[in-house]
Scaffold this motif. Structure first.
Motif, PDB file in Angstrom:
ATOM      1  N   GLY A   1     -19.049  -5.714  -1.869  1.00 11.56           N
ATOM      2  CA  GLY A   1     -19.408  -4.395  -1.771  1.00 11.56           C
ATOM      3  C   GLY A   1     -18.096  -3.410  -1.878  1.00 11.56           C
ATOM      4  N   GLN A   2     -16.910  -3.631  -2.374  1.00  7.90           N
ATOM      5  CA  GLN A   2     -15.981  -2.790  -2.457  1.00  7.90           C
ATOM      6  C   GLN A   2     -15.394  -2.607  -3.900  1.00  7.90           C
ATOM      7  OE1 GLN A   2     -13.180  -5.028   0.120  1.00  7.90           O
ATOM      8  NE2 GLN A   2     -13.717  -3.663   1.752  1.00  7.90           N
ATOM      9  N   ARG A   3     -14.920  -1.509  -4.134  1.00  6.85           N
ATOM     10  CA  ARG A   3     -13.827  -1.279  -5.275  1.00  6.85           C
ATOM     11  C   ARG A   3     -12.585  -1.760  -5.020  1.00  6.85           C
ATOM     12  NH1 ARG A   3     -14.573  -0.753 -10.717  1.00  6.85           N
ATOM     13  NH2 ARG A   3     -12.977   0.517 -11.632  1.00  6.85           N
ATOM     14  N   TYR A   4     -12.004  -2.726  -5.758  1.00 12.54           N
ATOM     15  CA  TYR A   4     -11.020  -3.508  -5.445  1.00 12.54           C
ATOM     16  C   TYR A   4      -9.978  -3.720  -6.797  1.00 12.54           C
ATOM     17  CZ  TYR A   4      -9.160  -6.849  -1.850  1.00 12.54           C
ATOM     18  OH  TYR A   4      -8.286  -7.441  -1.007  1.00 12.54           O
ATOM     19  N   ALA A   5      -8.710  -3.566  -6.150  1.00 12.19           N
ATOM     20  CA  ALA A   5      -7.556  -3.931  -7.433  1.00 12.19           C
ATOM     21  C   ALA A   5      -6.407  -4.596  -6.541  1.00 12.19           C
ATOM     22  CB  ALA A   5      -7.026  -2.580  -8.081  1.00 12.19           C
ATOM     23  N   VAL A   6      -5.469  -5.064  -7.373  1.00 14.09           N
ATOM     24  CA  VAL A   6      -4.223  -5.745  -6.815  1.00 14.09           C
ATOM     25  C   VAL A   6      -3.191  -5.575  -7.947  1.00 14.09           C
ATOM     26  CG1 VAL A   6      -3.163  -7.985  -6.120  1.00 14.09           C
ATOM     27  CG2 VAL A   6      -5.567  -7.620  -5.823  1.00 14.09           C
ATOM     28  N   VAL A   7      -2.034  -4.976  -7.083  1.00 17.70           N
ATOM     29  CA  VAL A   7      -0.628  -4.528  -7.929  1.00 17.70           C
ATOM     30  C   VAL A   7       0.226  -5.372  -7.241  1.00 17.70           C
ATOM     31  CG1 VAL A   7       0.810  -2.755  -8.256  1.00 17.70           C
ATOM     32  CG2 VAL A   7      -1.718  -2.272  -8.399  1.00 17.70           C
ATOM     33  N   LEU A   8       1.297  -5.981  -8.079  1.00 18.68           N
ATOM     34  CA  LEU A   8       2.384  -6.525  -7.703  1.00 18.68           C
ATOM     35  C   LEU A   8       3.352  -5.604  -7.178  1.00 18.68           C
ATOM     36  CD1 LEU A   8       2.294  -9.363 -10.287  1.00 18.68           C
ATOM     37  CD2 LEU A   8       1.438  -9.235  -7.817  1.00 18.68           C
ATOM     38  N   ASP A   9       4.111  -5.826  -6.011  1.00 17.92           N
ATOM     39  CA  ASP A   9       5.082  -5.101  -5.418  1.00 17.92           C
ATOM     40  C   ASP A   9       6.314  -5.680  -6.000  1.00 17.92           C
ATOM     41  OD1 ASP A   9       6.325  -7.290  -4.113  1.00 17.92           O
ATOM     42  OD2 ASP A   9       5.986  -6.499  -2.084  1.00 17.92           O
ATOM     43  N   PRO A  10       7.679  -4.932  -6.123  1.00 16.12           N
ATOM     44  CA  PRO A  10       8.806  -5.315  -6.851  1.00 16.12           C
ATOM     45  C   PRO A  10       9.099  -7.021  -6.497  1.00 16.12           C
ATOM     46  CG  PRO A  10       9.196  -3.192  -5.882  1.00 16.12           C
ATOM     47  CD  PRO A  10       7.856  -3.921  -5.289  1.00 16.12           C
ATOM     48  N   ASP A  11       8.742  -7.594  -5.549  1.00 13.76           N
ATOM     49  CA  ASP A  11       8.867  -8.830  -5.336  1.00 13.76           C
ATOM     50  C   ASP A  11       7.878  -9.894  -5.942  1.00 13.76           C
ATOM     51  OD1 ASP A  11      11.738  -8.984  -3.920  1.00 13.76           O
ATOM     52  OD2 ASP A  11      10.573  -7.631  -2.748  1.00 13.76           O
ATOM     53  N   GLY A  12       7.015  -9.426  -6.378  1.00  8.23           N
ATOM     54  CA  GLY A  12       6.095 -10.125  -7.103  1.00  8.23           C
ATOM     55  C   GLY A  12       4.673 -10.326  -6.021  1.00  8.23           C
ATOM     56  N   CYS A  13       4.779  -9.679  -4.930  1.00  6.62           N
ATOM     57  CA  CYS A  13       3.716 -10.201  -3.953  1.00  6.62           C
ATOM     58  C   CYS A  13       2.398  -9.054  -4.148  1.00  6.62           C
ATOM     59  CB  CYS A  13       4.183  -9.637  -2.467  1.00  6.62           C
ATOM     60  SG  CYS A  13       5.610 -10.555  -1.969  1.00  6.62           S
ATOM     61  N   GLY A  14       1.293  -9.738  -4.081  1.00  4.29           N
ATOM     62  CA  GLY A  14       0.040  -9.055  -4.418  1.00  4.29           C
ATOM     63  C   GLY A  14      -0.213  -8.020  -3.209  1.00  4.29           C
ATOM     64  N   VAL A  15      -0.649  -6.704  -3.604  1.00  2.00           N
ATOM     65  CA  VAL A  15      -0.981  -5.585  -2.821  1.00  2.00           C
ATOM     66  C   VAL A  15      -2.208  -5.339  -2.925  1.00  2.00           C
ATOM     67  CG1 VAL A  15      -0.379  -3.519  -1.654  1.00  2.00           C
ATOM     68  CG2 VAL A  15       1.658  -4.861  -2.063  1.00  2.00           C
ATOM     69  N   SER A  16      -3.144  -5.338  -2.287  1.00  5.42           N
ATOM     70  CA  SER A  16      -4.585  -4.999  -2.549  1.00  5.42           C
ATOM     71  C   SER A  16      -4.763  -3.597  -2.237  1.00  5.42           C
ATOM     72  CB  SER A  16      -5.590  -5.950  -1.722  1.00  5.42           C
ATOM     73  OG  SER A  16      -5.424  -7.313  -2.158  1.00  5.42           O
ATOM     74  N   LEU A  17      -5.739  -2.990  -3.113  1.00  5.69           N
ATOM     75  CA  LEU A  17      -6.211  -1.660  -2.885  1.00  5.69           C
ATOM     76  C   LEU A  17      -7.776  -1.488  -2.980  1.00  5.69           C
ATOM     77  CD1 LEU A  17      -4.044   0.120  -5.731  1.00  5.69           C
ATOM     78  CD2 LEU A  17      -3.385  -0.259  -3.539  1.00  5.69           C
ATOM     79  N   PHE A  18      -8.522  -0.735  -1.958  1.00  4.06           N
ATOM     80  CA  PHE A  18      -9.844  -1.188  -1.876  1.00  4.06           C
ATOM     81  C   PHE A  18     -10.440  -0.128  -1.196  1.00  4.06           C
ATOM     82  CE2 PHE A  18      -8.420  -2.414   2.366  1.00  4.06           C
ATOM     83  CZ  PHE A  18      -9.577  -2.004   3.094  1.00  4.06           C
ATOM     84  N   ALA A  19     -11.829   0.238  -1.624  1.00  2.00           N
ATOM     85  CA  ALA A  19     -12.515   1.319  -0.968  1.00  2.00           C
ATOM     86  C   ALA A  19     -14.018   0.781  -0.875  1.00  2.00           C
ATOM     87  CB  ALA A  19     -12.390   2.774  -1.611  1.00  2.00           C
ATOM     88  N   GLU A  20     -14.837   1.100   0.241  1.00  5.65           N
ATOM     89  CA  GLU A  20     -16.272   0.772   0.167  1.00  5.65           C
ATOM     90  C   GLU A  20     -16.770   1.301  -1.003  1.00  5.65           C
ATOM     91  OE1 GLU A  20     -17.122  -1.317   2.368  1.00  5.65           O
ATOM     92  OE2 GLU A  20     -15.044  -1.319   3.265  1.00  5.65           O
ATOM     93  N   ALA A  21     -17.690   0.604  -1.695  1.00 13.75           N
ATOM     94  CA  ALA A  21     -18.457   0.925  -2.957  1.00 13.75           C
ATOM     95  C   ALA A  21     -19.484   2.251  -2.324  1.00 13.75           C
ATOM     96  CB  ALA A  21     -19.297  -0.112  -3.403  1.00 13.75           C
ATOM     97  N   GLU A  22     -19.541   3.052  -3.158  1.00 17.73           N
ATOM     98  CA  GLU A  22     -20.566   4.279  -3.016  1.00 17.73           C
ATOM     99  C   GLU A  22     -21.958   3.938  -3.229  1.00 17.73           C
ATOM    100  OE1 GLU A  22     -18.469   7.241  -5.382  1.00 17.73           O
ATOM    101  OE2 GLU A  22     -17.216   7.879  -3.603  1.00 17.73           O
TER     102      GLU A  22
END
Length: 130
Positions: free
Chosen positions: A109-130
């Motif tokens: 039930g979320q919109r989700y994405a993952v971007v890697l920081d400069p050290d290669g660590c995954g950073v999630s972005l999310f929001a509740e689905a509309e």
């Protein structure tokens, strides 16, 4: 006495690059911190996010080596809407950061994405689905 959770820590190979990434996600980090070996940023709710260079860690743990084989800890940033997830992801990728998972509508039930920081660590972005 009961210990209380206080902070999260990131070990980075390049302090300035790491701080630039997290500034783009809205963290208030002073510009003059880029050359420091240790940096702290206050987070909502009283927690702190800490950064230390690899050299700082090796100064008290000479046997330390960079972890391999995937994330051990992940940070997640809540966005205001699903379209904000897309926009933040696109902004980070256009700024040169690597996408690990492009935005998608997750089954939980979320919109989700993952971007890697400069050290290669995954950073999630999310929001509740509309």
């Amino acid at each position: 006495m009961t210990p209380r959770f206080d902070s999260l820590s990131i070990v980075t190979a390049d302090m300035a690059a790491s701080l630039a990434f997290y500034r783009r996600l809205g963290l208030d980090i002073p510009a003059d911190a880029d050359g420091a070996p240790h940096v702290e940023a206050a987070l909502p709710g009283g927690l702190r996010l800490l950064w230390d260079t690899e050299e700082v860690i090796r100064s008290f743990d000479p046997a330390w080596s960079r972890p391999e084989g995937g994330d051990r800890t992940g940070l997640a940033f809540r966005c205001d809407s699903p379209s904000d997830v897309d926009a933040v992801h696109a902004g980070l990728v256009s700024a040169g950061y690597r996408s690990h998972l492009s935005p998608w509508d997750a089954v939980w039930g979320q919109r989700y994405a993952v971007v890697l920081d400069p050290d290669g660590c995954g950073v999630s972005l999310f929001a509740e689905a509309e």
